[in-house]
Design a protein around this motif. Structure first.
Motif, PDB file in Angstrom:
ATOM      1  N   VAL A  56      52.168 -49.922 -50.475  1.00 14.93           N
ATOM      2  CA  VAL A  56      52.727 -50.696 -49.365  1.00 14.93           C
ATOM      3  C   VAL A  56      52.444 -49.983 -48.042  1.00 14.93           C
ATOM      4  CG1 VAL A  56      54.860 -51.561 -48.305  1.00 14.93           C
ATOM      5  CG2 VAL A  56      54.514 -51.790 -50.777  1.00 14.93           C
ATOM      6  N   ALA A  57      52.665 -48.677 -48.009  1.00 12.19           N
ATOM      7  CA  ALA A  57      52.424 -47.908 -46.782  1.00 12.19           C
ATOM      8  C   ALA A  57      50.947 -47.973 -46.386  1.00 12.19           C
ATOM      9  CB  ALA A  57      52.867 -46.466 -46.970  1.00 12.19           C
ATOM     10  N   LYS A  58      50.065 -47.852 -47.340  1.00  8.63           N
ATOM     11  CA  LYS A  58      48.621 -47.917 -47.081  1.00  8.63           C
ATOM     12  C   LYS A  58      48.242 -49.299 -46.556  1.00  8.63           C
ATOM     13  CE  LYS A  58      44.718 -45.615 -47.787  1.00  8.63           C
ATOM     14  NZ  LYS A  58      44.408 -44.421 -47.022  1.00  8.63           N
ATOM     15  N   GLU A  59      48.791 -50.349 -47.161  1.00 11.47           N
ATOM     16  CA  GLU A  59      48.526 -51.725 -46.715  1.00 11.47           C
ATOM     17  C   GLU A  59      48.984 -51.949 -45.271  1.00 11.47           C
ATOM     18  OE1 GLU A  59      50.556 -54.100 -49.637  1.00 11.47           O
ATOM     19  OE2 GLU A  59      49.161 -53.498 -51.228  1.00 11.47           O
ATOM     20  N   LYS A  60      50.019 -51.225 -44.857  1.00 13.93           N
ATOM     21  CA  LYS A  60      50.549 -51.344 -43.494  1.00 13.93           C
ATOM     22  C   LYS A  60      49.779 -50.479 -42.498  1.00 13.93           C
ATOM     23  CE  LYS A  60      54.135 -54.082 -44.208  1.00 13.93           C
ATOM     24  NZ  LYS A  60      54.385 -55.304 -43.427  1.00 13.93           N
ATOM     25  N   GLY A  61      48.756 -49.770 -42.983  1.00 20.29           N
ATOM     26  CA  GLY A  61      47.910 -48.982 -42.094  1.00 20.29           C
ATOM     27  C   GLY A  61      48.371 -47.559 -41.847  1.00 20.29           C
ATOM     28  N   CYS A  62      49.259 -47.073 -42.666  1.00 18.13           N
ATOM     29  CA  CYS A  62      49.762 -45.703 -42.503  1.00 18.13           C
ATOM     30  C   CYS A  62      48.849 -44.691 -43.180  1.00 18.13           C
ATOM     31  CB  CYS A  62      51.155 -45.584 -43.127  1.00 18.13           C
ATOM     32  SG  CYS A  62      52.378 -46.607 -42.316  1.00 18.13           S
ATOM     33  N   ILE A  63      48.958 -43.465 -42.719  1.00 24.32           N
ATOM     34  CA  ILE A  63      48.359 -42.338 -43.425  1.00 24.32           C
ATOM     35  C   ILE A  63      49.318 -42.017 -44.564  1.00 24.32           C
ATOM     36  CG2 ILE A  63      47.735 -39.898 -43.263  1.00 24.32           C
ATOM     37  CD1 ILE A  63      47.362 -40.471 -40.170  1.00 24.32           C
ATOM     38  N   VAL A  64      48.800 -41.890 -45.769  1.00 22.11           N
ATOM     39  CA  VAL A  64      49.664 -41.625 -46.919  1.00 22.11           C
ATOM     40  C   VAL A  64      49.292 -40.281 -47.539  1.00 22.11           C
ATOM     41  CG1 VAL A  64      50.391 -42.423 -49.211  1.00 22.11           C
ATOM     42  CG2 VAL A  64      49.962 -44.089 -47.383  1.00 22.11           C
ATOM     43  N   VAL A  65      50.293 -39.435 -47.699  1.00 21.04           N
ATOM     44  CA  VAL A  65      50.141 -38.167 -48.404  1.00 21.04           C
ATOM     45  C   VAL A  65      50.818 -38.356 -49.753  1.00 21.04           C
ATOM     46  CG1 VAL A  65      50.735 -35.715 -48.443  1.00 21.04           C
ATOM     47  CG2 VAL A  65      50.179 -36.834 -46.262  1.00 21.04           C
ATOM     48  N   ASN A  66      50.062 -38.249 -50.833  1.00 23.79           N
ATOM     49  CA  ASN A  66      50.615 -38.433 -52.172  1.00 23.79           C
ATOM     50  C   ASN A  66      50.900 -37.086 -52.822  1.00 23.79           C
ATOM     51  OD1 ASN A  66      50.647 -41.350 -52.782  1.00 23.79           O
ATOM     52  ND2 ASN A  66      48.468 -41.180 -52.315  1.00 23.79           N
ATOM     53  N   LEU A  67      52.159 -36.852 -53.134  1.00 21.09           N
ATOM     54  CA  LEU A  67      52.541 -35.657 -53.875  1.00 21.09           C
ATOM     55  C   LEU A  67      52.572 -36.018 -55.356  1.00 21.09           C
ATOM     56  CD1 LEU A  67      55.389 -34.362 -51.529  1.00 21.09           C
ATOM     57  CD2 LEU A  67      52.954 -33.776 -51.512  1.00 21.09           C
ATOM     58  N   PRO A  68      52.037 -35.162 -56.225  1.00 21.82           N
ATOM     59  CA  PRO A  68      51.905 -35.508 -57.644  1.00 21.82           C
ATOM     60  C   PRO A  68      53.219 -35.667 -58.388  1.00 21.82           C
ATOM     61  CG  PRO A  68      51.277 -33.223 -57.274  1.00 21.82           C
ATOM     62  CD  PRO A  68      51.498 -33.848 -55.924  1.00 21.82           C
ATOM     63  N   LYS A  69      54.278 -35.037 -57.880  1.00 24.95           N
ATOM     64  CA  LYS A  69      55.599 -35.182 -58.503  1.00 24.95           C
ATOM     65  C   LYS A  69      56.647 -35.078 -57.407  1.00 24.95           C
ATOM     66  CE  LYS A  69      56.265 -30.315 -59.549  1.00 24.95           C
ATOM     67  NZ  LYS A  69      56.672 -29.332 -60.512  1.00 24.95           N
ATOM     68  N   ASN A  70      57.862 -35.467 -57.725  1.00 26.75           N
ATOM     69  CA  ASN A  70      58.952 -35.408 -56.765  1.00 26.75           C
ATOM     70  C   ASN A  70      59.312 -33.954 -56.507  1.00 26.75           C
ATOM     71  OD1 ASN A  70      62.167 -35.356 -56.376  1.00 26.75           O
ATOM     72  ND2 ASN A  70      61.278 -37.151 -55.415  1.00 26.75           N
ATOM     73  N   VAL A  71      59.146 -33.548 -55.233  1.00 27.31           N
ATOM     74  CA  VAL A  71      59.422 -32.157 -54.873  1.00 27.31           C
ATOM     75  C   VAL A  71      60.628 -32.034 -53.940  1.00 27.31           C
ATOM     76  CG1 VAL A  71      57.047 -31.383 -55.235  1.00 27.31           C
ATOM     77  CG2 VAL A  71      57.751 -32.208 -52.975  1.00 27.31           C
ATOM     78  N   GLY A  72      61.249 -33.147 -53.610  1.00 30.84           N
ATOM     79  CA  GLY A  72      62.428 -33.127 -52.755  1.00 30.84           C
ATOM     80  C   GLY A  72      62.093 -33.370 -51.292  1.00 30.84           C
ATOM     81  N   LYS A  73      63.106 -33.791 -50.559  1.00 31.38           N
ATOM     82  CA  LYS A  73      62.921 -34.201 -49.169  1.00 31.38           C
ATOM     83  C   LYS A  73      62.385 -33.080 -48.276  1.00 31.38           C
ATOM     84  CE  LYS A  73      65.247 -37.008 -45.718  1.00 31.38           C
ATOM     85  NZ  LYS A  73      66.476 -37.731 -45.377  1.00 31.38           N
ATOM     86  N   ALA A  74      62.912 -31.875 -48.413  1.00 27.41           N
ATOM     87  CA  ALA A  74      62.470 -30.765 -47.554  1.00 27.41           C
ATOM     88  C   ALA A  74      60.984 -30.469 -47.755  1.00 27.41           C
ATOM     89  CB  ALA A  74      63.296 -29.515 -47.833  1.00 27.41           C
ATOM     90  N   ASN A  75      60.542 -30.408 -48.995  1.00 31.47           N
ATOM     91  CA  ASN A  75      59.129 -30.139 -49.269  1.00 31.47           C
ATOM     92  C   ASN A  75      58.245 -31.311 -48.866  1.00 31.47           C
ATOM     93  OD1 ASN A  75      59.265 -27.461 -50.277  1.00 31.47           O
ATOM     94  ND2 ASN A  75      60.158 -28.269 -52.154  1.00 31.47           N
ATOM     95  N   ALA A  76      58.764 -32.520 -48.999  1.00 30.05           N
ATOM     96  CA  ALA A  76      58.002 -33.691 -48.545  1.00 30.05           C
ATOM     97  C   ALA A  76      57.848 -33.652 -47.026  1.00 30.05           C
ATOM     98  CB  ALA A  76      58.696 -34.981 -48.991  1.00 30.05           C
ATOM     99  N   PHE A  77      58.913 -33.264 -46.313  1.00 31.79           N
ATOM    100  CA  PHE A  77      58.824 -33.104 -44.857  1.00 31.79           C
ATOM    101  C   PHE A  77      57.746 -32.083 -44.497  1.00 31.79           C
ATOM    102  CE2 PHE A  77      63.265 -34.735 -43.866  1.00 31.79           C
ATOM    103  CZ  PHE A  77      62.806 -35.756 -43.065  1.00 31.79           C
ATOM    104  N   LEU A  78      57.737 -30.951 -45.177  1.00 36.77           N
ATOM    105  CA  LEU A  78      56.741 -29.918 -44.895  1.00 36.77           C
ATOM    106  C   LEU A  78      55.322 -30.433 -45.100  1.00 36.77           C
ATOM    107  CD1 LEU A  78      58.402 -26.731 -46.421  1.00 36.77           C
ATOM    108  CD2 LEU A  78      58.059 -27.259 -44.007  1.00 36.77           C
ATOM    109  N   ALA A  79      55.112 -31.179 -46.178  1.00 35.46           N
ATOM    110  CA  ALA A  79      53.789 -31.753 -46.429  1.00 35.46           C
ATOM    111  C   ALA A  79      53.406 -32.723 -45.306  1.00 35.46           C
ATOM    112  CB  ALA A  79      53.767 -32.464 -47.785  1.00 35.46           C
ATOM    113  N   GLY A  80      54.384 -33.500 -44.840  1.00 34.89           N
ATOM    114  CA  GLY A  80      54.131 -34.441 -43.747  1.00 34.89           C
ATOM    115  C   GLY A  80      53.835 -33.752 -42.435  1.00 34.89           C
TER     116      GLY A  80
END
Length: 95
Positions: A56-80
């Motif tokens: 959905v995010a890709k279809e909306k034209g966003c840059i998407v960073v895919n993490l292979p597993k759930n690493v939690g909000k803090a780590n997702a923020f860092l990746a972003g």
């Protein structure tokens, strides 16, 4: 620097959205951000979702960073943030 001054100069901000199984709401969230008409890029960090969040995010034209597993909000923020810094933004906004 005030936020409105940033955008008057046509400089670019990046919005980082960590998301885990948000297929039902991520599209509307992206639409609301884009409706501001501000010069910005949107990065959605797909934190190991098992639904269509990334698609959905890709279809909306966003840059998407895919993490292979759930690493939690803090780590997702860092990746972003890491991805956002590659774009050399004036500001990074997180949701």
């Amino acid at each position: 620097m005030k936020l409105f001054q940033l955008f008057k100069k046509k400089e670019k901000a990046v919005v980082v959205i960590p998301a885990y199984n948000e297929e039902e709401v991520i599209g509307r969230t992206i639409d609301l951000i884009k409706a501001t008409k501000l010069p910005l890029d949107i990065i959605v960090v797909n934190d190991g979702s098992t639904d269509r969040t990334a698609s959905v995010a890709k279809e909306k034209g966003c840059i998407v960073v895919n993490l292979p597993k759930n690493v939690g909000k803090a780590n997702a923020f860092l990746a972003g943030i890491k991805e956002a810094l590659k774009l050399n933004p004036t500001a990074v906004v997180t949701l």
